[in-house]
Scaffold this motif. Structure first.
Motif, PDB file in Angstrom:
ATOM      1  N   THR A   1       0.157 -44.600 -11.628  1.00 48.74           N
ATOM      2  CA  THR A   1      -1.235 -44.878 -11.968  1.00 48.74           C
ATOM      3  C   THR A   1      -1.986 -45.200 -10.687  1.00 48.74           C
ATOM      4  O   THR A   1      -1.389 -45.550  -9.669  1.00 48.74           O
TER       5      THR A   1
ATOM      6  N   ALA B   1      -7.350 -48.168  -9.117  1.00 44.90           N
ATOM      7  CA  ALA B   1      -8.449 -48.649  -9.948  1.00 44.90           C
ATOM      8  C   ALA B   1      -7.943 -49.137 -11.307  1.00 44.90           C
ATOM      9  O   ALA B   1      -8.361 -50.195 -11.801  1.00 44.90           O
ATOM     10  N   GLN B   2      -7.040 -48.365 -11.944  1.00 41.37           N
ATOM     11  CA  GLN B   2      -6.482 -48.776 -13.234  1.00 41.37           C
ATOM     12  C   GLN B   2      -5.650 -50.055 -13.097  1.00 41.37           C
ATOM     13  O   GLN B   2      -5.669 -50.931 -13.964  1.00 41.37           O
ATOM     14  N   ILE B   3      -4.932 -50.161 -11.971  1.00 42.95           N
ATOM     15  CA  ILE B   3      -4.140 -51.372 -11.737  1.00 42.95           C
ATOM     16  C   ILE B   3      -5.055 -52.587 -11.596  1.00 42.95           C
ATOM     17  O   ILE B   3      -4.783 -53.670 -12.131  1.00 42.95           O
TER      18      ILE B   3
ATOM     19  N   VAL C   1      -8.007 -53.072 -12.907  1.00 44.37           N
ATOM     20  CA  VAL C   1      -8.555 -53.462 -14.211  1.00 44.37           C
ATOM     21  C   VAL C   1      -7.531 -54.267 -15.004  1.00 44.37           C
ATOM     22  O   VAL C   1      -7.825 -55.320 -15.577  1.00 44.37           O
ATOM     23  N   LYS C   2      -6.284 -53.769 -15.062  1.00 49.97           N
ATOM     24  CA  LYS C   2      -5.249 -54.463 -15.834  1.00 49.97           C
ATOM     25  C   LYS C   2      -4.911 -55.825 -15.240  1.00 49.97           C
ATOM     26  O   LYS C   2      -4.636 -56.789 -15.962  1.00 49.97           O
TER      27      LYS C   2
END
Length: 355
Positions: free
Chosen positions: A311, A314-316, A318-319
């Motif tokens: 991944t 950016a996705q990391i 957010v999480k």
């Protein structure tokens, strides 16, 4: 014999055996037939030979009232031994002040042998005396474990303390005679028999503050020792084993019956059961994983990665609830530590991190 000695004293008991006349205060109907049997056996006694062996092997005889006599044996009442033969340097009374019996199957499994040896070794390191019966299997493993820690251990024989039985434990007994203690109710030279094994179990139970059964089949002498321990108000403990193991059926029976035996898995739990108030066993710690030592922010980034696949940062972010700059910096640290690696789809966990 215990009742006879209690009423008439040792000298009076011997005279009653020689004459066949029960002394006043003793049930003549029950005692007379036994006096006849004892008189026959008395004819074969050879005190001079016993004395010669005693001096040659440095064996000593202790009786109730002697300084080395453990008063815990008095709990047996009329079934108390009227004398004990001792061989070895340990003081029996002192050794029994902090003592635990470890008993079990002769046909022990590798699991049982390791548990008995490890537990005895750890108890001996804490200066607890390990008491057992000197038999093959669990008994011998317990004695050897205590000796490995250079700690005190006592073997209670069903025969004379000069008779190595079983013969395969001859080396163990020789070492115990040099460093520990061998105990027997019968004079030197006496050979064991089935009844003597059953009778000696009460001594093992009475000498110790509690009995641990490591492995025992449904019919086992170790269960007899546990029964005596329960009768005497001692702590009864049992080590669980595999549910399909015939060697652990007796232990599981002790854990299920009322009152249940105390379940034991390690030496600290034994000390908790028989030691002073407040000697509580610490909770076993969970295994420490490499990620447990990470900084909370770095761990948050690591936990935000999927278990499979890759991944993007950016996705990391957010999480993990972190800004992108912080995430990129922490990903570099995680990569250097071997937790993450670059992939065509972004960042992914390494095989090490997925364990």
């Amino acid at each position: 014999m215990g009742r006879l000695i209690a009423v008439a004293g040792p000298t009076g008991a011997l005279e009653a055996i020689r004459t066949g006349e029960p002394p006043p205060g003793v049930d003549a109907h029950r005692t007379a037939p036994r006096l006849d049997r004892w008189r026959i056996r008395l004819s074969a006694a050879d005190p001079d030979a016993d004395q010669a062996i005693r001096e040659h092997l440095n064996i000593r005889l202790v009786c109730p009232g002697d300084p080395e006599w453990p008063t815990t044996l008095d709990d047996l009442g009329d079934e108390r031994p009227y004398a004990l033969w001792l061989r070895g340097p340990e003081d029996l009374r002192y050794a029994c002040l902090r003592s635990v019996a470890i008993v079990g199957s002769r046909a022990a499994s590798p699991y049982g042998l390791r548990v008995a040896a490890d537990m005895a070794c750890e108890l001996a390191e804490q200066r607890w005396t390990v008491i057992s019966g000197g038999a093959l299997g669990i008994d011998a493993a317990a004695h050897r474990g205590a000796l490995a820690a250079d700690g005190p251990t006592v073997a209670v024989f069903a025969n004379g303390v000069d008779v190595p039985y079983p013969a395969s434990n001859d080396g163990l007994f020789a070492e115990m005679a040099r460093r520990a203690l061998l105990v027997g109710e019968t004079p030197p030279g006496t050979e064991p028999n089935r009844l003597r094994f059953l009778v000696r179990n009460r001594v093992i139970a009475a000498l110790s503050r509690g009995t641990v059964v490591v492995e025992a089949a449904r019919r086992s002498g170790a269960l007899g020792t546990a029964a005596w321990a329960r009768k005497l108000g001692r702590v009864v403990m049992a080590v669980p084993g595999p549910v399909h193991s015939h060697s652990s059926v007796g232990c599981h029976k002790l854990l299920r019956e009322e009152p249940p035996a105390t379940l034991i898995t390690r030496s600290e739990e034994v000390i908790e059961a028989v030691g002073p108030i407040g000697a509580l066993a610490p909770e076993p710690g969970a295994p420490v994983l490499p990620r447990d030592n990470l900084d909370p922010t770095i761990r948050a980034v690591l936990e935000a990665l999927p278990s499979r696949g890759g991944t993007g940062p950016a996705q990391i972010a957010v999480k993990a609830g972190l800004d992108l700059g912080t995430v990129n910096g922490k990903l570099g640290l995680l990569a250097a530590a071997g937790f993450v690696e670059r992939a065509p789809t972004g960042w992914r966990l390494t095989k090490q991190a997925r364990k």
